[in-house]
Write an enzyme that holds these catalytic residues in place. Structure first.
Site, PDB file in Angstrom:
ATOM      1  CE1 TYR A   1      -4.343  -1.349   0.646  1.00  0.00           C
ATOM      2  CE2 TYR A   1      -2.989  -3.108   1.557  1.00  0.00           C
ATOM      3  CZ  TYR A   1      -4.197  -2.658   1.068  1.00  0.00           C
ATOM      4  OH  TYR A   1      -5.268  -3.510   1.016  1.00  0.00           O
TER       5      TYR A   1
ATOM      6  CG  HIS B   1     -14.008  -0.138   3.995  1.00  0.00           C
ATOM      7  ND1 HIS B   1     -12.961  -0.386   3.150  1.00  0.00           N
ATOM      8  CD2 HIS B   1     -13.464  -0.050   5.235  1.00  0.00           C
ATOM      9  CE1 HIS B   1     -11.831  -0.442   3.848  1.00  0.00           C
ATOM     10  NE2 HIS B   1     -12.116  -0.243   5.117  1.00  0.00           N
TER      11      HIS B   1
END
Ligand SMILES: *[C@@H]1O[C@H](CO)[C@@H](O)[C@H](O)[C@H]1NC(C)=O
Ligand SMILES: *[C@@H]1O[C@H](CO)[C@@H](O)[C@H](O)[C@H]1NC(C)=O
Ligand SMILES: *[C@@H]1O[C@H](CO)[C@@H](O)[C@H](O)[C@H]1NC(C)=O
Length: 590
Positions: free
Chosen positions: A200, A376
């Site tokens: 990430y 999410h």
């Protein structure tokens, strides 16, 4: 207007390789980057049928499918080709990343199969609504189309010859482009992707100062390397984030607190277009705001020395639209000390967050016109459903993903605008699978809605941020995109566990629990009062203790002529009849 249709056909007649122009398949898109996989399609509103013509530059087998999320699991697939012993064609469905299983009922009809100049052209048809529970229900919203092909007629693993593209089959339209419009570039600049499987990268940035308010009307992905860029999210930051940086995410940096979703893109996603009458406001008063771009790189071959410059372009205009877009965060948001856990070894465990809009403090809240949703959870999430309640009864779903995939998160446009009226309730249900886990999974361990962070002492911010993102911790959130924007930014809840004894919470820490204990714990959690936290732009927040979890209906299925049939793959919350959709499209084309 009438001349548009013939023009489209003439234009397509010039397209090479796909064969002569066919009036039954007026629409065309390449499904891949290299223009090797061409899909044409069209539909007949009287017969309720949709026709596909797939042309792929191979003489081997070709596969095409409709997928709930761009992956194989849960997809409706056809595979065909022209082999040494003639043509073959089957309707199948995929239960995972494995050979799709042949459907009991063959709902697709092969119209023709040709090979010409190294290209296989397969033309096939089905009913828009097949009423076969092994087929995908086609609605007037964007659908993830998947494809794969082989180099021979032996149907084996496709390797890299696969891909996905999102297309709205029943409501296809070309993109709005406003001439000479500017864009803000939220991209990384030639960063080096480390040789690790999952990486990430975070870039915290601000944008060139726009002294007056503008509207973002379109968000375009700019992907340099499709093989490694997996998903991207752009968040707005709280005011205490005042410095740019560019480094790995979740290392305890201050930008980890940037959590207001502005844009999202996932593999197979496309340009995100805001409704014509609304835009995301940018510039003017809040032009010092920082944003965090988070890019998830997937580098399974552990290649070293890959560089990348991907990101998002936010197209904006000074011609303001009628409404500002707002994003309302709903779902589960426990405080740090609440110790809300999901037990290990649970095949299907549910958490619920509720939002009662009658608690919004604004004097008169307008109807919220919701047009898109982003769901999410983290890795254990399997399903997310958002229920919409009025007068204590569920009236709709505001979002459903029955095949949730952490790696394919993105903003999904609803097939129609849904109206949230004041006093309506919203409930977000997340279903987790923790069968492979040995310890408890914490819910919402560190992410507080950033409006709440302001209220805590500064040292506590640092403490929160240093804990970093555990993707093994869980979350359960639904971001609702709507207009006109109101002051409320977040309406979340958590069960009031203060009254529970320590043992009922800790039982899962020590011992291996059995399914009965898990079920008992689940029903206990569902009956505890929900503490609702409602927060707004100006970091005001209010806590209410009286929320309850209402029953959420089973995900609806299509009712067919045959009363026993229902559609398993149906992405369900659009209930208009195909006829209405088709008439609208007909008008649009004429
Ligand atoms: C695919 O095949 C067609 C027909 O042979 C050909 O015209 C076209 O150039 C090929 N496309 C690519 C990208 O190679
Ligand atoms: C990107 O970085 C690599 C090494 O870090 C370098 O070799 C390459 O020239 C750079 N590319 C650009 C376009 O700056
Ligand atoms: C839970 O345990 C802590 C210490 O382990 C104790 O201070 C607290 O009083 C206990 N709470 C309840 C409700 O029993």
């Amino acid at each position: 207007m009438r001349s548009l249709l013939p023009f489209l056909c003439l234009f397509l007649a010039g397209t090479k390789g796909v064969g002569a122009s066919d009036p039954t398949v007026p629409f065309m898109e390449y499904l891949d980057q290299d223009n090797l996989v061409c899909l044409k399609w069209g539909f007949d509103d009287l017969q309720g049928s949709i026709t596909f013509m797939l042309a792929v530059n191979t003489t081997g087998w070709v596969g095409f499918g409709l997928s709930p999320n761009g992956g194989m699991k849960g997809s409706d697939i056809v595979i065909g080709g022209l082999g040494p012993s003639g043509s073959y064609f089957t309707d199948r469905y995929a239960t995972g990343n494995s050979m799709p299983v042949v459907d009991t009922q063959q709902s697709y009809t092969l119209l023709s199969m040709n090979e010409r100049e190294g290209q296989t052209i397969m033309t096939f048809q089905r009913s828009i609504q097949t009423c076969d529970d092994q087929d995908f229900y086609i609605t007037a919203q964007s659908i993830k189309l998947i494809y794969a092909y082989g180099t021979t007629d032996e149907i084996t693993y496709h390797g890299a010859r696969r891909g996905t593209k999102e297309i709205n089959l029943l409501n296809y339209k070309s993109r709005t482009t406003i001439p000479n419009s500017d864009y803000l570039s939220a991209t990384v600049d030639n960063i080096t992707v480390p040789p690790i499987h999952t990486y990430y990268h975070c870039k915290v940035m601000n944008f060139p100062n726009l002294s007056t308010k503008h509207h973002i009307y379109q968000i375009q992905p700019v992907i340099e390397h499709h093989d490694i860029v997996h998903h991207m999210l752009l968040y707005s930051c709280p005011p205490f984030v005042t410095q740019p940086y560019d480094k790995p995410c979740f290392m305890g940096d201050i930008g980890d607190a940037c959590f207001g979703v502005v844009a999202a893109w996932g593999v197979g996603g496309e340009v995100f277009e805001l409704p014509e009458n609304a835009g995301i406001p940018i510039g003017g008063g809040d032009s010092d705001m920082f944003y965090r771009l988070e890019i998830h790189y997937n580098n399974p071959n552990l290649d070293a020395g890959r560089t990348d410059s991907s990101g998002l372009r936010l197209y904006y205009t000074a011609q303001l639209r009628q409404h500002d877009v707002g994003i309302l965060t709903t779902g589960v948001q426990p405080f740090e000390y609440m110790n809300y856990v999901i037990p290990p070894k649970a095949p299907e465990f549910q958490t619920y967050g509720v939002c009662n809009t009658s608690l919004f403090s604004q004097n008169s809240v307008p109807d919220l016109q919701m047009f898109a949703v982003l769901l999410h959870t983290h890795l254990a999430g399997m399903k997310v459903r958002v229920g919409h309640y009025r007068d204590g009864k569920q009236i709709d779903f505001l979002g459903v993903d029955e095949n949730y995939n952490f790696e394919i998160q993105q903003i999904v446009s609803l097939g129609k605008i849904k109206t949230i009226k004041q006093n309506d309730e919203i409930a977000v249900e997340c279903t987790y699978n923790t069968v492979s886990r040995t310890g408890v999974t914490k819910v919402g361990k560190h992410y507080l809605a950033y409006n709440l962070i302001f209220l805590l002492p500064a040292t506590f911010h640092i403490f929160l941020l240093q804990m970093g993102l555990g993707t093994t911790d869980e979350m359960c959130l639904a971001f609702l995109l709507y207009y006109p924007a109101i002051e409320i930014t977040s309406c979340v809840s958590y069960p009031n566990t203060m009254s529970l004894s320590n043992t009922s919470y800790q039982m899962f820490e020590e011992t291996t629990s059995d399914l009965d204990e898990i079920a008992e714990y689940q029903s206990l959690l569902n009956t505890l009062p929900q503490i609702q936290v409602i927060s707004s732009d100006d970091s005001n927040y209010t806590v209410y203790e009286k929320g309850i979890i209402r029953e959420m209906m089973k995900t609806p299925t299509v009712t067919c002529q045959n009363p026993n049939a229902s559609s398993r793959l149906y992405t369900p919350w659009i209930l208009e009849t195909a006829g209405i959709i088709l008439s609208l499209l007909w008008i649009a084309i004429m």
